[in-house]
Design a protein around this motif. Structure first.
Motif, mmCIF file in Angstrom:
data_model
loop_
_atom_site.group_PDB
_atom_site.id
_atom_site.type_symbol
_atom_site.label_atom_id
_atom_site.label_comp_id
_atom_site.label_asym_id
_atom_site.label_seq_id
_atom_site.Cartn_x
_atom_site.Cartn_y
_atom_site.Cartn_z
ATOM 1 N N ASN A 1 -66.314 -13.132 -29.931
ATOM 2 C CA ASN A 1 -67.566 -12.780 -30.587
ATOM 3 C C ASN A 1 -67.559 -13.327 -32.012
ATOM 4 O O ASN A 1 -67.244 -12.615 -32.962
ATOM 5 N N LYS A 2 -67.927 -14.585 -32.150
ATOM 6 C CA LYS A 2 -67.893 -15.245 -33.462
ATOM 7 C C LYS A 2 -68.809 -14.550 -34.468
ATOM 8 O O LYS A 2 -68.599 -14.660 -35.670
ATOM 9 N N ALA A 3 -69.805 -13.803 -34.000
ATOM 10 C CA ALA A 3 -70.678 -13.066 -34.905
ATOM 11 C C ALA A 3 -69.909 -11.971 -35.641
ATOM 12 O O ALA A 3 -70.338 -11.495 -36.691
ATOM 13 N N MET A 4 -68.761 -11.577 -35.104
ATOM 14 C CA MET A 4 -67.928 -10.537 -35.710
ATOM 15 C C MET A 4 -66.862 -11.126 -36.643
ATOM 16 O O MET A 4 -66.016 -10.387 -37.145
ATOM 17 N N ALA A 5 -66.904 -12.425 -36.878
ATOM 18 C CA ALA A 5 -65.868 -13.091 -37.670
ATOM 19 C C ALA A 5 -65.705 -12.470 -39.055
ATOM 20 O O ALA A 5 -64.577 -12.265 -39.514
ATOM 21 N N GLU A 6 -66.795 -12.152 -39.704
ATOM 22 C CA GLU A 6 -66.712 -11.570 -41.048
ATOM 23 C C GLU A 6 -66.025 -10.207 -41.008
ATOM 24 O O GLU A 6 -65.171 -9.909 -41.844
ATOM 25 N N MET A 7 -66.355 -9.395 -40.022
ATOM 26 C CA MET A 7 -65.718 -8.086 -39.873
ATOM 27 C C MET A 7 -64.224 -8.241 -39.613
ATOM 28 O O MET A 7 -63.402 -7.509 -40.167
ATOM 29 N N VAL A 8 -63.856 -9.212 -38.797
ATOM 30 C CA VAL A 8 -62.448 -9.472 -38.494
ATOM 31 C C VAL A 8 -61.705 -9.859 -39.769
ATOM 32 O O VAL A 8 -60.615 -9.336 -40.050
ATOM 33 N N LEU A 9 -62.284 -10.748 -40.552
ATOM 34 C CA LEU A 9 -61.647 -11.194 -41.792
ATOM 35 C C LEU A 9 -61.509 -10.053 -42.809
ATOM 36 O O LEU A 9 -60.480 -9.927 -43.470
ATOM 37 N N VAL A 10 -62.528 -9.220 -42.908
ATOM 38 C CA VAL A 10 -62.469 -8.080 -43.830
ATOM 39 C C VAL A 10 -61.366 -7.116 -43.387
ATOM 40 O O VAL A 10 -60.581 -6.628 -44.211
ATOM 41 N N THR A 11 -61.279 -6.859 -42.095
ATOM 42 C CA THR A 11 -60.249 -5.958 -41.568
ATOM 43 C C THR A 11 -58.862 -6.519 -41.836
ATOM 44 O O THR A 11 -57.967 -5.797 -42.291
ATOM 45 N N MET A 12 -58.669 -7.807 -41.570
ATOM 46 C CA MET A 12 -57.368 -8.431 -41.824
ATOM 47 C C MET A 12 -57.000 -8.336 -43.306
ATOM 48 O O MET A 12 -55.863 -8.032 -43.654
ATOM 49 N N LYS A 13 -57.968 -8.590 -44.175
ATOM 50 C CA LYS A 13 -57.706 -8.508 -45.613
ATOM 51 C C LYS A 13 -57.283 -7.091 -45.996
ATOM 52 O O LYS A 13 -56.334 -6.910 -46.767
ATOM 53 N N GLN A 14 -57.959 -6.100 -45.455
ATOM 54 C CA GLN A 14 -57.600 -4.706 -45.750
ATOM 55 C C GLN A 14 -56.183 -4.407 -45.271
ATOM 56 O O GLN A 14 -55.405 -3.758 -45.975
ATOM 57 N N TRP A 15 -55.849 -4.876 -44.075
ATOM 58 C CA TRP A 15 -54.512 -4.626 -43.532
ATOM 59 C C TRP A 15 -53.444 -5.303 -44.387
ATOM 60 O O TRP A 15 -52.375 -4.742 -44.608
ATOM 61 N N LEU A 16 -53.717 -6.515 -44.831
ATOM 62 C CA LEU A 16 -52.735 -7.240 -45.637
ATOM 63 C C LEU A 16 -52.567 -6.634 -47.032
ATOM 64 O O LEU A 16 -51.543 -6.838 -47.674
ATOM 65 N N GLU A 17 -53.555 -5.894 -47.480
ATOM 66 C CA GLU A 17 -53.460 -5.205 -48.763
ATOM 67 C C GLU A 17 -52.812 -3.830 -48.630
ATOM 68 O O GLU A 17 -52.454 -3.218 -49.624
ATOM 69 N N ASP A 18 -52.676 -3.341 -47.390
ATOM 70 C CA ASP A 18 -52.077 -2.034 -47.118
ATOM 71 C C ASP A 18 -50.553 -2.165 -47.143
ATOM 72 O O ASP A 18 -49.977 -2.957 -46.396
ATOM 73 N N ALA A 19 -49.903 -1.374 -47.981
ATOM 74 C CA ALA A 19 -48.449 -1.465 -48.148
ATOM 75 C C ALA A 19 -47.693 -1.239 -46.842
ATOM 76 O O ALA A 19 -46.660 -1.858 -46.602
ATOM 77 N N GLU A 20 -48.185 -0.364 -45.989
ATOM 78 C CA GLU A 20 -47.493 -0.074 -44.732
ATOM 79 C C GLU A 20 -47.711 -1.170 -43.688
ATOM 80 O O GLU A 20 -46.840 -1.422 -42.866
ATOM 81 N N LYS A 21 -48.867 -1.784 -43.682
ATOM 82 C CA LYS A 21 -49.213 -2.746 -42.641
ATOM 83 C C LYS A 21 -48.891 -4.186 -43.003
ATOM 84 O O LYS A 21 -48.692 -5.018 -42.124
ATOM 85 N N CYS A 22 -48.820 -4.517 -44.283
ATOM 86 C CA CYS A 22 -48.736 -5.916 -44.695
ATOM 87 C C CYS A 22 -47.434 -6.603 -44.273
ATOM 88 O O CYS A 22 -47.383 -7.823 -44.188
ATOM 89 N N ASN A 23 -46.392 -5.852 -43.977
ATOM 90 C CA ASN A 23 -45.130 -6.470 -43.566
ATOM 91 C C ASN A 23 -45.031 -6.694 -42.072
ATOM 92 O O ASN A 23 -43.994 -7.146 -41.582
ATOM 93 N N ASN A 24 -46.072 -6.391 -41.335
ATOM 94 C CA ASN A 24 -46.053 -6.582 -39.899
ATOM 95 C C ASN A 24 -46.170 -8.069 -39.580
ATOM 96 O O ASN A 24 -47.152 -8.712 -39.935
#
Length: 113
Positions: free
Chosen positions: A86-109
């Motif tokens: 669903n390429k229409a969801m690309a922005e949501m996917v990118l925002v979610t990934m950015k949030q995860w990478l900024e999360d101290a617990e999730k970013c090392n995954n």
């Protein structure tokens, strides 16, 4: 010597099939009753299996089986599935990934990288 007489990567055949593009073969290997895995290897196996379903165009399996309570690594695979189908969801996917990478617990995954 390796304990139990086993040598090397227990997921070698699963990974090999995946990297060769034989996705159904990887799923079959992953479901083999001969495969005895540690909990960490089980998670890695699940990641590979779900990525195989994505590559085979069966993202509905991924979307249906990975819920909100699953580990971050599997959530990342579900996010990949969403992006690929669903390429229409690309922005949501990118925002979610950015949030995860900024999360101290999730970013090392490693699955997020």
């Amino acid at each position: 010597a390796i304990p139990g007489g086993r040598m090397g990567d227990d997921l070698f055949s699963v990974k090999n099939e995946f990297y060769l593009g034989n996705y159904q073969g990887a799923i079959n290997e992953a479901q083999s009753s001969d495969l005895v895995l540690s909990p960490g290897d089980e998670k890695e196996r699940d990641i590979i299996v779900y990525r195989c379903y994505i590559e085979m165009g069966q993202s509905d399996v991924v979307q249906g089986e990975i819920g909100d309570g699953h580990p971050t690594a599997l959530q990342a695979v579900k996010l990949l599935s969403t992006y690929k189908t669903n390429k229409a969801m690309a922005e949501m996917v990118l925002v979610t990934m950015k949030q995860w990478l900024e999360d101290a617990e999730k970013c090392n995954n490693p699955t997020l990288h």
